[in-house]
Design a protein around this motif. Structure first.
Motif, PDB file in Angstrom:
ATOM      1  N   ALA A   1      -1.907   1.493   6.613  1.00  0.00           N
ATOM      2  CA  ALA A   1      -0.867   0.490   6.342  1.00  0.00           C
ATOM      3  C   ALA A   1       0.303   0.651   7.323  1.00  0.00           C
ATOM      4  O   ALA A   1       0.846  -0.335   7.842  1.00  0.00           O
ATOM      5  CB  ALA A   1      -0.382   0.631   4.905  1.00  0.00           C
ATOM      6  N   GLU A   2       0.663   1.885   7.609  1.00  0.00           N
ATOM      7  CA  GLU A   2       1.767   2.125   8.569  1.00  0.00           C
ATOM      8  C   GLU A   2       1.394   1.623   9.958  1.00  0.00           C
ATOM      9  O   GLU A   2       2.228   1.061  10.681  1.00  0.00           O
ATOM     10  CB  GLU A   2       2.097   3.622   8.619  1.00  0.00           C
ATOM     11  N   ASP A   3       0.129   1.803  10.323  1.00  0.00           N
ATOM     12  CA  ASP A   3      -0.319   1.325  11.637  1.00  0.00           C
ATOM     13  C   ASP A   3      -0.332  -0.203  11.701  1.00  0.00           C
ATOM     14  O   ASP A   3      -0.064  -0.783  12.751  1.00  0.00           O
ATOM     15  CB  ASP A   3      -1.712   1.891  11.951  1.00  0.00           C
ATOM     16  N   VAL A   4      -0.665  -0.837  10.564  1.00  0.00           N
ATOM     17  CA  VAL A   4      -0.631  -2.308  10.543  1.00  0.00           C
ATOM     18  C   VAL A   4       0.812  -2.796  10.736  1.00  0.00           C
ATOM     19  O   VAL A   4       1.068  -3.739  11.480  1.00  0.00           O
ATOM     20  CB  VAL A   4      -1.235  -2.856   9.225  1.00  0.00           C
ATOM     21  N   ILE A   5       1.754  -2.115  10.086  1.00  0.00           N
ATOM     22  CA  ILE A   5       3.163  -2.505  10.236  1.00  0.00           C
ATOM     23  C   ILE A   5       3.607  -2.329  11.694  1.00  0.00           C
ATOM     24  O   ILE A   5       4.295  -3.173  12.267  1.00  0.00           O
ATOM     25  CB  ILE A   5       4.052  -1.680   9.272  1.00  0.00           C
ATOM     26  N   PHE A   6       3.159  -1.226  12.300  1.00  0.00           N
ATOM     27  CA  PHE A   6       3.489  -1.003  13.713  1.00  0.00           C
ATOM     28  C   PHE A   6       2.926  -2.127  14.589  1.00  0.00           C
ATOM     29  O   PHE A   6       3.610  -2.664  15.468  1.00  0.00           O
ATOM     30  CB  PHE A   6       2.931   0.351  14.172  1.00  0.00           C
ATOM     31  N   TRP A   7       1.685  -2.501  14.325  1.00  0.00           N
ATOM     32  CA  TRP A   7       1.065  -3.579  15.110  1.00  0.00           C
ATOM     33  C   TRP A   7       1.835  -4.889  14.920  1.00  0.00           C
ATOM     34  O   TRP A   7       2.210  -5.549  15.896  1.00  0.00           O
ATOM     35  CB  TRP A   7      -0.415  -3.733  14.718  1.00  0.00           C
ATOM     36  N   VAL A   8       2.082  -5.249  13.662  1.00  0.00           N
ATOM     37  CA  VAL A   8       2.650  -6.579  13.387  1.00  0.00           C
ATOM     38  C   VAL A   8       4.128  -6.655  13.778  1.00  0.00           C
ATOM     39  O   VAL A   8       4.571  -7.634  14.398  1.00  0.00           O
ATOM     40  CB  VAL A   8       2.476  -6.938  11.893  1.00  0.00           C
TER      41      VAL A   8
ATOM     42  N   ARG B   1       6.592   5.502   9.905  1.00  0.00           N
ATOM     43  CA  ARG B   1       6.083   6.813   9.482  1.00  0.00           C
ATOM     44  C   ARG B   1       7.243   7.750   9.188  1.00  0.00           C
ATOM     45  O   ARG B   1       8.242   7.756   9.908  1.00  0.00           O
ATOM     46  CB  ARG B   1       5.221   7.429  10.579  1.00  0.00           C
ATOM     47  N   HIS B   2       7.098   8.539   8.191  1.00  0.00           N
ATOM     48  CA  HIS B   2       8.111   9.541   7.818  1.00  0.00           C
ATOM     49  C   HIS B   2       9.498   8.903   7.713  1.00  0.00           C
ATOM     50  O   HIS B   2      10.505   9.497   8.088  1.00  0.00           O
ATOM     51  CB  HIS B   2       8.158  10.699   8.826  1.00  0.00           C
TER      52      HIS B   2
ATOM     53  N   VAL C   1       0.845  -1.205   0.000  1.00  0.00           N
ATOM     54  CA  VAL C   1       0.000   0.000   0.000  1.00  0.00           C
ATOM     55  C   VAL C   1       0.883   1.259   0.000  1.00  0.00           C
ATOM     56  O   VAL C   1       0.626   2.212  -0.738  1.00  0.00           O
ATOM     57  CB  VAL C   1      -0.949   0.001   1.227  1.00  0.00           C
ATOM     58  N   LEU C   2       1.929   1.226   0.820  1.00  0.00           N
ATOM     59  CA  LEU C   2       2.818   2.393   0.905  1.00  0.00           C
ATOM     60  C   LEU C   2       3.416   2.707  -0.470  1.00  0.00           C
ATOM     61  O   LEU C   2       3.586   3.865  -0.841  1.00  0.00           O
ATOM     62  CB  LEU C   2       3.964   2.146   1.901  1.00  0.00           C
ATOM     63  N   GLU C   3       3.718   1.633  -1.192  1.00  0.00           N
ATOM     64  CA  GLU C   3       4.343   1.828  -2.506  1.00  0.00           C
ATOM     65  C   GLU C   3       3.370   2.381  -3.557  1.00  0.00           C
ATOM     66  O   GLU C   3       3.785   2.915  -4.578  1.00  0.00           O
ATOM     67  CB  GLU C   3       4.963   0.508  -2.976  1.00  0.00           C
TER      68      GLU C   3
END
Lengths: 236, 235
Positions: free
Chosen positions: B202-209, B215-216, B149-151
């Motif tokens: 998507a960034e929050d999912v990465i943080f969770w997992v 971010r940034h 998603v980030l990409e």
């Protein structure tokens, strides 16, 4: 002032049963370090190896190296010498042997001050016995006793498990203050307590130290899945 | 030790967030269809459903707050709840953007139809895919899906930039369609904002997992590792 503790290759046995397997740990001076893990994981055995209480149990023995500051615990140091430098507080306040000695007034007052108990007991110091104090006060009295010999390290084995939340809060506040002068190692079943009071936390499982790191790391992003399973309550 | 109540509450939180995600995704889809088909009824549906999204946001925050207060979650569970509260807020804003789009479309419907040099449906497809994949990464708990998603975000950014250039040119060349071009330009901007929210999710999912803050570009995903799972040794 507190001193650091270095443990290398520590194995502990109860007869033929091995309770600790090759534990290595460095405890920083003047910090609080918490040891957590499920019942029977070896955390209490470990803390009892630090002041040679483990070997008081028949058939129990220890292998490996423990250094408290410059003192080699298992190499030419007597238990008495050691325990002057390492105080210990247990789960239940043990008041046996508590006697008030007038000639020790100064030590008593200093220690009670350190244990944040002086203001509550100073008016009936020579009139009432320790047994008349509340559970939380008794535990702080035990801390005062441990501090009376001016140790460098204070070991605490489940010091709050028999206490109500208010008394627990007072002991935790005390731990925070005592860190300035002493190195503290606390064994606790209460993970939130470890998170609140300790800068470093070690997780024990089946006699092994699985993970040791800064407390915030252990409780937010542990490196080992077993630690994560424990701190999230998935087992234990 | 099983924490049945805790696990039930966590599952309930997850389900509520997924329902919320479904509502937000539907709102964007409807608003974009309304644009393509100049459909006033669909615009009205988006406006009417906004209150559902707002109510869902409050419910999720309330449950997350209760779990934090009563269960003292740690590690991956704590990260999950923090991620849910942030995703919740992003989804509510996705709903707001859908409302903004619907309002622009209502404005456009009242104006004469104009030939505009912008492919809003194509942009809507790309943005819709980002939201859907962000929600899939949450459902699956997979950082790789979130990374995809980030990409995609820069693709949508480029579409928005192109739309701006083309529509401003159109306004200069054909001033009589300025109002329509401006509405389309705002729709493109709203869609780009939806893509930004999908990126946040998507960034929050990465943080969770993974426990990594990407971010940034604070931390690279490659450096983030899930906890080790050493093989259990017999003792």
């Amino acid at each position: 002032m507190g001193v650091g503790i270095t443990v290398e290759g520590l194995n502990a046995f109860y007869g033929k049963t091995q309770a600790l397997f090759d534990v290595n740990l460095r405890v920083l001076a003047n910090h609080a370090t918490a040891l957590i893990g499920p019942s029977g994981c070896g955390k209490s055995t470990f803390i009892r190896c630090l002041n040679r209480m483990h070997e008081t149990i028949p058939d129990a023995r220890v292998e490996g190296t423990v250094r408290i500051g410059d003192l080699s615990v298992y190499n030419g140091t007597s238990a008495t010498q050691l325990r002057r430098r390492v105080g210990m507080v247990f789960q239940k306040p043990k008041l046996n042997g508590f006697r008030k000695r007038k000639q020790l007034d100064e030590v008593v007052e200093r220690s009670l001050h350190s244990a944040a108990l002086w203001e509550e007991v100073k008016d009936h110091l020579h009139k009432k016995s320790g047994a008349s104090l509340s559970g939380g006060q008794q535990q702080r009295l035990c801390i005062a006793r441990a501090l009376a010999v001016q140790p460098e390290v204070l070991l605490m084995d489940e010091p709050c498990s028999a206490l109500d939340p208010i008394s627990t809060g007072k002991i935790e506040e005390l731990i925070f203050q005592l860190k300035e002068q002493y190195t503290i190692v606390i064994v606790t079943h209460n993970m939130q307590q470890a998170a609140r009071v300790a800068e470093f936390t070690g997780f024990f499982l089946l006699g092994k130290m699985i993970e040791f790191d800064k407390t915030e790391k252990i409780f937010t992003k542990p490196s080992d899945k077993r630690t994560e399973d424990y701190v999230t309550g998935r087992f234990g | 030790m099983t924490r049945t109540r805790f696990q039930q509450e966590m599952e309930e939180l997850r389900e509520k967030l997924l329902r919320m995600g479904g509502l937000a995704e539907l709102a964007v889809d409807r608003a974009c269809q309304a644009y393509s088909e100049r459909d006033l009824a669909r615009c009205q549906m988006v406006l009417d459903n906004e209150s559902l999204i707002n109510a869902a946001e409050r419910e999720i925050d309330e449950l997350a707050f209760d779990i934090l207060a009563t269960q003292q979650p740690a590690a991956v569970d704590l990260r999950f709840i923090l991620a849910v509260t942030k995703i919740n807020s992003d989804l509510e804003r996705v709903g707001d953007q859908a409302v903004n789009i619907a309002e622009r479309v209502m404005d456009l419907i009242e104006l004469p139809a104009a030939e505009l040099p912008v492919d809003i449906p194509r942009m809507a497809t790309a943005v819709g895919a980002m939201v859907r994949r962000a929600l899939e990464s949450f459902v699956e708990g997979k950082a790789e899906l979130a990374q995809a998603v980030l990409e995609m975000d820069h693709v949508v950014d480029r579409m928005r930039d192109e739309a701006f250039i083309m529509l401003v040119r159109k306004m200069n060349e054909t001033p009589e369609v300025t109002q329509q071009a401006l509405d389309a330009l705002l729709v493109a901007r709203n869609l780009e904002r939806v893509a930004d929210h999908a990126t946040n999710i998507a960034e929050d999912v990465i943080f969770w997992v993974l426990g990594a803050d990407v971010r940034h570009h604070a931390q690279s995903l490659a450096a983030a590792q899930p906890p080790d799972r050493p093989e259990r040794q017999e003792q």
